[in-house]
Design a protein around this motif. Sequence first.
Motif, PDB file in Angstrom:
ATOM      1  N   PRO A  51       0.837  -1.203   0.000  1.00 36.79           N
ATOM      2  CA  PRO A  51       0.000   0.000   0.000  1.00 36.79           C
ATOM      3  C   PRO A  51       0.872   1.253   0.000  1.00 36.79           C
ATOM      4  O   PRO A  51       1.971   1.263   0.557  1.00 36.79           O
ATOM      5  CB  PRO A  51      -0.786  -0.115   1.311  1.00 36.79           C
ATOM      6  CG  PRO A  51      -0.634  -1.533   1.750  1.00 36.79           C
ATOM      7  CD  PRO A  51       0.685  -2.001   1.223  1.00 36.79           C
ATOM      8  N   THR A  52       0.394   2.294  -0.628  1.00 34.83           N
ATOM      9  CA  THR A  52       1.138   3.551  -0.640  1.00 34.83           C
ATOM     10  C   THR A  52       0.175   4.724  -0.722  1.00 34.83           C
ATOM     11  O   THR A  52      -0.909   4.616  -1.304  1.00 34.83           O
ATOM     12  CB  THR A  52       2.117   3.602  -1.831  1.00 34.83           C
ATOM     13  OG1 THR A  52       2.883   4.815  -1.755  1.00 34.83           O
ATOM     14  CG2 THR A  52       1.386   3.573  -3.162  1.00 34.83           C
ATOM     15  N   ASP A  53       0.583   5.831  -0.113  1.00 32.36           N
ATOM     16  CA  ASP A  53      -0.149   7.084  -0.295  1.00 32.36           C
ATOM     17  C   ASP A  53       0.758   8.124  -0.944  1.00 32.36           C
ATOM     18  O   ASP A  53       0.458   9.313  -0.954  1.00 32.36           O
ATOM     19  CB  ASP A  53      -0.692   7.601   1.041  1.00 32.36           C
ATOM     20  CG  ASP A  53       0.400   7.809   2.088  1.00 32.36           C
ATOM     21  OD1 ASP A  53       1.600   7.631   1.755  1.00 32.36           O
ATOM     22  OD2 ASP A  53       0.067   8.151   3.243  1.00 32.36           O
ATOM     23  N   ASN A  54       1.881   7.638  -1.503  1.00 31.07           N
ATOM     24  CA  ASN A  54       2.836   8.518  -2.168  1.00 31.07           C
ATOM     25  C   ASN A  54       2.237   9.003  -3.486  1.00 31.07           C
ATOM     26  O   ASN A  54       1.987   8.202  -4.388  1.00 31.07           O
ATOM     27  CB  ASN A  54       4.135   7.748  -2.417  1.00 31.07           C
ATOM     28  CG  ASN A  54       5.235   8.605  -3.007  1.00 31.07           C
ATOM     29  OD1 ASN A  54       5.033   9.278  -4.010  1.00 31.07           O
ATOM     30  ND2 ASN A  54       6.410   8.557  -2.395  1.00 31.07           N
ATOM     31  N   PRO A  55       1.989  10.298  -3.639  1.00 29.91           N
ATOM     32  CA  PRO A  55       1.309  10.788  -4.848  1.00 29.91           C
ATOM     33  C   PRO A  55       2.103  10.547  -6.125  1.00 29.91           C
ATOM     34  O   PRO A  55       1.518  10.317  -7.188  1.00 29.91           O
ATOM     35  CB  PRO A  55       1.119  12.282  -4.576  1.00 29.91           C
ATOM     36  CG  PRO A  55       2.097  12.617  -3.497  1.00 29.91           C
ATOM     37  CD  PRO A  55       2.261  11.385  -2.678  1.00 29.91           C
ATOM     38  N   LEU A  71       1.512   6.867  -6.970  1.00 21.76           N
ATOM     39  CA  LEU A  71       0.116   6.673  -7.363  1.00 21.76           C
ATOM     40  C   LEU A  71      -0.178   7.234  -8.753  1.00 21.76           C
ATOM     41  O   LEU A  71      -1.095   6.771  -9.434  1.00 21.76           O
ATOM     42  CB  LEU A  71      -0.810   7.327  -6.337  1.00 21.76           C
ATOM     43  CG  LEU A  71      -0.880   6.648  -4.963  1.00 21.76           C
ATOM     44  CD1 LEU A  71      -1.644   7.522  -3.977  1.00 21.76           C
ATOM     45  CD2 LEU A  71      -1.539   5.275  -5.073  1.00 21.76           C
ATOM     46  N   SER A  72       0.613   8.209  -9.180  1.00 23.83           N
ATOM     47  CA  SER A  72       0.367   8.837 -10.483  1.00 23.83           C
ATOM     48  C   SER A  72       0.988   8.062 -11.639  1.00 23.83           C
ATOM     49  O   SER A  72       0.752   8.393 -12.803  1.00 23.83           O
ATOM     50  CB  SER A  72       0.918  10.265 -10.484  1.00 23.83           C
ATOM     51  OG  SER A  72       2.341  10.263 -10.443  1.00 23.83           O
ATOM     52  N   GLY A  93       0.031   2.648 -10.238  1.00 25.68           N
ATOM     53  CA  GLY A  93       0.093   3.060  -8.842  1.00 25.68           C
ATOM     54  C   GLY A  93       0.102   1.929  -7.835  1.00 25.68           C
ATOM     55  O   GLY A  93       0.265   2.173  -6.633  1.00 25.68           O
TER      56      GLY A  93
END
Length: 257
Positions: free
Chosen positions: A5-9, A12-13, A75
């Motif tokens: 899982p990641t919330d790194n923009p 994710l892009s 992503g």
Amino acid sequence: MPIRPTDNPEILSMRGLNLFHYSYSNCSMRIRLFLDEKGIPWNDHFIDLRAQKNLTEEYFAIHPQGLVPALVDDGVIVYESADILEYLEEKFPEPSFTPDTAEGRAELDKMLEFTRSGHFPVIKTWAYGRNNKPTKTPESMHKLEVLQKDNKWIVDFHKETMAEGGIAEEKILAAEKILKGMFADLDERLSRHEWILGDQMTLADIAWIPQYALFQRNNFPFEPYRNWIDYVARWQKRPAYVSAIGNHMPGSMELPY
């Protein structure tokens, strides 16, 4: 399956299949070979391990151990080569690289599991031991220790390559004994079939043929395994082998006799 899982923009892009890999990495070869055999386009992210470009916080945000390969698919992060192969096979099932029978699938699972459990204690131990060169400089070892807080075993492995005399000879010989047993088994299988698990290319072939490139470079004694060498020669004629392995490691286009 290690899907991270990641919330790194920035991660994710990323659109499409983004492969983070290195030329001489046998694990990277597996993924390049899978993609090229199936004709799947991918975005190239070369990680220069010799220049220690994997030892950055940015790359550790993708692969928690700082290893290659890693895949970012629209992503979604997947790491560990066997798991990436299984992920891609599920996403791109045609042509199938999965055996048709339950027995064949069980054999495949065993072979893929060895690429996980045997990677450091057997494959890397033999290859790095016979290469007999430190894998890190003091500066890069410091970076590794800072970044690998949760994976001390990786730090310890690289420290052993830096010790006087390198990896202990008894460890190298123990790894070689296991590998000789594996190649004897593969050689016997290939005396009966064109591919490792029968008459169909499977993920077992994709996972194991890169070992030839890695071990040939360090003079593994392949001469007794004549069926394996014939198998390698057949692979060397395939365009995907050339693009995924041969062009990255020229010695992989040679045979031991």
